[in-house]
Motif scaffolding. Structure first.
Motif, PDB file in Angstrom:
ATOM      1  N   GLY A   7     -52.915  23.718  17.726  1.00  0.00           N
ATOM      2  CA  GLY A   7     -51.778  24.443  17.170  1.00  0.00           C
ATOM      3  C   GLY A   7     -52.191  25.270  15.975  1.00  0.00           C
ATOM      4  O   GLY A   7     -53.373  25.317  15.598  1.00  0.00           O
ATOM      5  N   PHE A 103     -47.483  24.507  18.749  1.00  0.00           N
ATOM      6  CA  PHE A 103     -48.482  23.566  19.241  1.00  0.00           C
ATOM      7  C   PHE A 103     -48.415  23.490  20.761  1.00  0.00           C
ATOM      8  O   PHE A 103     -47.324  23.555  21.352  1.00  0.00           O
ATOM      9  N   ARG A 160     -43.743  22.320  15.040  1.00  0.00           N
ATOM     10  CA  ARG A 160     -43.787  21.439  13.881  1.00  0.00           C
ATOM     11  C   ARG A 160     -42.479  21.514  13.111  1.00  0.00           C
ATOM     12  O   ARG A 160     -42.001  22.586  12.781  1.00  0.00           O
TER      13      ARG A 160
END
Length: 224
Positions: A7, A103, A160
């Protein structure tokens, strides 16, 4: 079915101290502090090209650790996504679709909790040397997937949020081939092999037959 866990995170890297430059914190633009380590030649790249007082878009390998309160994200920095600042041999090619906090996780789902809203993905790593054993690690994502039996390979697009990774999209890639069972070894006999028992020397031996000696005759008396 290529395993993957990678990521990008934008933030400012702060080393723990001068003697341990490869360990520290990545402070994101929303103020989240994430434990981070630097891998490979990233330290030389930072010292030569980057200013740590400014935020950068870091290319990272994610790991997750369970804590008493929540799942915390741990990052391993492998590069920087800024080819316009770096030499092409040291930068990762630019992709206009890459955003901060994106990611990609691909692997086998080994646990899926609908009640607690999390899924555990097993990711295998290629051996660095020929003949080494294949290593694997687990990543815990927030979210769930439709219930399926174990052995399915999934492709996750995650984002995230704070110190965790949240599932945005999940796609089944296929069924993994069955694992090869190791041949069972024959059980070894417990203890040392037993020696054949000897006869008890204290036992009475059978009597020997009497020895037969020849009978000697006395000489005849002389005749007068």
């Amino acid at each position: 079915m290529q395993y993957r866990a990678i990521g990008v995170v934008r933030g400012r890297y702060v080393p723990a101290d001068d003697t341990e430059f490869n360990r520290g914190l990545l402070i994101t633009e929303d103020g989240t502090e994430i434990e981070t380590v630097l891998l490979g030649q990233v330290m030389n790249l930072i010292k030569k090209y980057l200013d740590l007082q400014e935020p950068h878009l870091w290319v990272v390998y994610p790991r997750t650790r369970d804590t008493e309160e929540d799942v915390r994200l741990h990052l391993q920095v492998v590069g920087v996504w800024e080819p316009e600042r770096l030499q092409q041999t040291q930068a990762i090619p630019k992709d206009p679709g890459v955003n901060d906090g994106y990611f990609s996780v691909r692997g086998e789902v080994i646990f899926n909790s609908q009640d607690k809203n999390f899924v555990v993905v097993k990711v295998q790593q290629l051996p660095r040397r020929r003949g080494d054993k294949i290593k694997a690690f687990k990543i815990k994502l927030k979210g769930t997937v439709p219930m399926k039996s174990p052995g399915y390979f999934w492709d996750f697009q995650a984002e995230r949020q704070g110190t965790g990774l949240v599932v945005k999209e999940a796609t089944v890639v296929g069924v993994l081939p069955p694992r090869k069972l190791k041949p069972k070894r024959k059980p070894r006999p417990s203890g040392r092999p037993q020696r054949p028992q000897r006869a008890n020397p204290s036992a009475a031996a059978p009597p020997r037959p009497p020895s037969l000696r020849p009978v000697r005759r006395s000489p005849r008396p002389p005749v007068n």
